[in-house]
Design an enzyme around this catalytic site. Structure first.
Site, PDB file in Angstrom:
ATOM      1  N   GLU A   1      -1.537  -9.116   3.679  1.00 20.57           N
ATOM      2  CA  GLU A   1      -1.429  -9.700   5.024  1.00 20.57           C
ATOM      3  C   GLU A   1      -2.796 -10.033   5.618  1.00 20.57           C
ATOM      4  O   GLU A   1      -2.898 -10.884   6.504  1.00 20.57           O
ATOM      5  CB  GLU A   1      -0.652  -8.759   5.955  1.00 20.57           C
TER       6      GLU A   1
ATOM      7  N   CYS B   1       0.837  -1.200   0.000  1.00 20.96           N
ATOM      8  CA  CYS B   1       0.000   0.000   0.000  1.00 20.96           C
ATOM      9  C   CYS B   1       0.878   1.259   0.000  1.00 20.96           C
ATOM     10  O   CYS B   1       1.462   1.593  -1.021  1.00 20.96           O
ATOM     11  CB  CYS B   1      -0.971  -0.056   1.171  1.00 20.96           C
TER      12      CYS B   1
ATOM     13  N   HIS C   1      -3.614  -5.042   0.652  1.00 23.13           N
ATOM     14  CA  HIS C   1      -3.031  -5.563   1.894  1.00 23.13           C
ATOM     15  C   HIS C   1      -3.093  -7.088   1.920  1.00 23.13           C
ATOM     16  O   HIS C   1      -4.021  -7.664   2.475  1.00 23.13           O
ATOM     17  CB  HIS C   1      -3.791  -4.999   3.103  1.00 23.13           C
TER      18      HIS C   1
HETATM   19  N1  GLN Z   1      -1.879   6.698   2.902  1.00 27.86           N
HETATM   20  C1  GLN Z   1      -1.998   5.942   1.703  1.00 27.86           C
HETATM   21  C2  GLN Z   1      -3.361   6.075   1.073  1.00 27.86           C
HETATM   22  O1  GLN Z   1      -4.321   6.418   1.709  1.00 27.86           O
HETATM   23  C3  GLN Z   1      -1.712   4.464   1.956  1.00 27.86           C
HETATM   24  C4  GLN Z   1      -2.702   3.816   2.846  1.00 27.86           C
HETATM   25  C5  GLN Z   1      -2.219   2.496   3.362  1.00 27.86           C
HETATM   26  O2  GLN Z   1      -1.039   2.198   3.331  1.00 27.86           O
HETATM   27  N2  GLN Z   1      -3.122   1.689   3.879  1.00 27.86           N
HETATM   28  O3  GLN Z   1      -3.490   5.826  -0.104  1.00 27.86           O
END
Ligand code: GLN
EC number: 6.3.4.2
Length: 544
Positions: free
Chosen positions: A517, A381, A515
């Site tokens: 995970e 992410c 994600h």
């Molecule tokens: N801050 C970034 C976004 O909102 C990544 C978010 C995250 O890593 N979950 O796109």
């Protein structure tokens, strides 16, 4: 018939109620029962989505896009059953629903009260969509005695009457502290805590007692006597070296047998626990060790990376190695400039999800180090977004590359997403709109490029992964970045949103917008974590 098991906690918090509940679910599942798990949280936030990871740990995302308590992650990892929005609620959500109904005039001028309106709303949540399940396990957050949890306890008390005692059971988790001066496990806190429960009309049928040593017969008898439960229903929840040993340990203490006995179900046969025996053996007897540097921001509170730590452990199980995690606060590099020192022993580097500018430059430096030193790398992410910015700055000749998350920029490599599709529905968001529940949340499909490393890792080209982000890699820079050697190897099905980037000529370098995970299980490690740890093992062998 669906049976409801309510799990409360007493004495102190952090006794591991979520894991205890999940382990019981795993035991019932191992006997062939169909189990669903739920969590009721007493705080006033409508969901944990806007809570700081420092206060509340990780926000766990479900397939249907709910931002939930991290215990739902344990439930999924122990049972493999995917949770949904309906499986986690908070006092805040219950109240906001009841108040919305009141405003609509649904109560026809009646006085709206905690009992019955709030308690009815809680009961509706508990019993909704439970047909077809043999057991529904409902964990109540917080500690008995808190003002906040009273409406939940009252709802349970009523449900026991509504549904009948043969369909409901209450389990209370407590602590038996060992006092060295007395040489004894002390039962008094447990007695007091059960009294608190009895005061609100709940008599537990089982006590699960956390303790660092077996409970002697005298103490067991005392607890049973004073707390009004069978001695066999006083179960020791002994400290274990890995949470995945809990199902086996609880079974050895007779927990599942006693639950089944209570409900009049056969309990003499042994459940098939081979799955758990295999996992525990892999954790206890690894054939080697790798070090993974996790360069993040909330490293001071490891609960904020719960699923990540578990997924890395699962990657170790898949490769039969112990995974040593080195949690590094990314701001340290910026201040101390000791990047080389901190990363030189890493067999793999991971930059996890995150929010906000603080620490971002340190993460970008970590990406660069992994890329230049051929160290296996996974960016998740925010970590993927930083990998793209690093590529733009170092390789594509865009020194000003940045994310609009950090403020206005001439080169918005990562930009705010205001529109995206969920199935046939177009989701829209205004800049400056609500923060809560407005991210791209939940499971979305993605298409992987045939022949890419990521497609090889997954063994397929169509995937579905869970997301939680507001910003997005800007697809307009795709050509410029691909000229440097980075490829966009995963995209949303409409080809608009970059989902995966990688460097084909690096030993193992992948960034993902989602994600992974959140989907990893100890008995089914996620391919990206199995792949990263596998690459780390090879890296270690080669550099030796
Ligand atoms: N801050 C970034 C976004 O909102 C990544 C978010 C995250 O890593 N979950 O796109």
């Amino acid at each position: 018939m669906t049976r409801f098991v309510f799990i409360t906690g007493g004495v102190v918090s952090s006794l591991g109620k979520g894991i205890a509940s999940a382990a019981l679910a795993a035991l019932l599942q191992a006997r062939g029962y169909k189990v669903r798990m739920r969590k009721l949280d007493p705080y006033l936030n409508v969901d944990p989505g806007t809570m700081s990871p420092y206060q509340h740990g990780e926000v766990f995302i479900t397939d249907d896009g709910a931002e939930t308590d991290l215990d739902l992650g344990h439930y999924e990892r122990f049972t493999g059953v995917h949770a949904s929005r309906a499986d986690n609620t908070t006092t805040g959500r219950i109240y906001s629903d009841v108040i919305a109904r009141e405003r609509r005039g649904d109560y026809l001028g009646g006085t709206v009260q905690v009992i019955p309106h709030i308690t009815d709303a809680i009961k509706d949540v508990v019993v909704s969509a439970t047909d077809g399940y043999d057991f529904v396990l409902v964990e109540i957050g917080g500690t008995v005695g808190d003002i906040e949890s009273l409406p939940f306890l009252e709802a349970i008390r009523q449900l026991r009457n509504d549904l009948g005692h043969n369909q409901t059971m209450c389990i209370h988790l407590t602590l038996l502290p060992y006092i060295p001066a007395a040489g004894e496990l002390k039962t008094k806190p447990t007695q007091h805590s059960v009294k608190e429960l009895q005061n609100v009309g709940i008599q537990p049928q089982m006590l699960l007692c956390r303790s660092d040593r077996p409970i002697p017969a005298t103490e067991r008898g005392k607890i049973a006597n004073f707390c009004n439960v069978r001695p066999e229903a006083v179960i020791a929840a002994l400290d274990v070296d890995t949470i995945y040993a809990c199902p086996i340990s609880y079974h050895n203490e007779g927990m599942d047998q006693e639950v089944l006995r209570y409900f009049g179900l056969p309990f003499e046969s042994r459940p098939d626990l081979s799955r758990w025996e295999k996992i525990v053996k892999a954790i206890r007897e690894p054939h080697g060790e790798v070090r993974v540097a996790v360069v993040g921001k909330y490293t001071a509170l490891l609960d904020s990376y719960k699923s990540l730590a578990e997924a890395l452990l699962h990657g170790g199980i898949a490769n039969n190695v112990r995974v040593k995690l080195d949690w590094i606060e990314s701001e340290e590099f910026e201040k101390n400039g000791d990047l080389e020192k901190r990363l030189k022993d890493a067999d793999a580097i991971l930059v996890p999800g995150g929010f906000g500018e603080r620490g971002a430059e340190g993460k970008i430096q970590a990406v660069k180090y992994a890329r230049e030193h051929n160290i296996p790398f996974l960016g998740i992410c925010f970590g993927m977004q930083m990998a793209v910015i690093e590529c733009a700055r170092s390789l594509a000749g865009l020194p000003k590359a940045s994310s609009t998350e950090f403020g206005p920029t001439d080169e918005p490599l990562v930009g705010l997403m205001t529109e995206w599709a969920r199935g046939d529905e177009l989701m829209r968001r205004r800049e400056g709109g609500d923060l809560g529940g407005t991210m791209r949340l939940g499971a979305f499909p993605a298409k992987l490029k045939p022949g890419s490393r990521v497609a090889e890792v997954y063994g397929q080209t169509e995937i579905r992964e869970r997301h939680r982000h507001r910003w997005e890699v800007n697809v307009h820079y795709r050509d410029q970045l691909e000229k440097t050697g980075m490829i966009f190897s995963g995209m949303s099905p409409d080809g608009v949103l970059p989902e995966v980037v990688e460097y084909p000529d690096h030993p193992w370098f992948i960034g993902v917008q989602y994600h992974p995970e959140l989907l990893s299980k100890p008995f089914d490690p996620h391919p990206l974590f199995a792949g990263l740890i596998g690459a780390a093992v090879r890296q270690k062998e080669e550099t030796r």
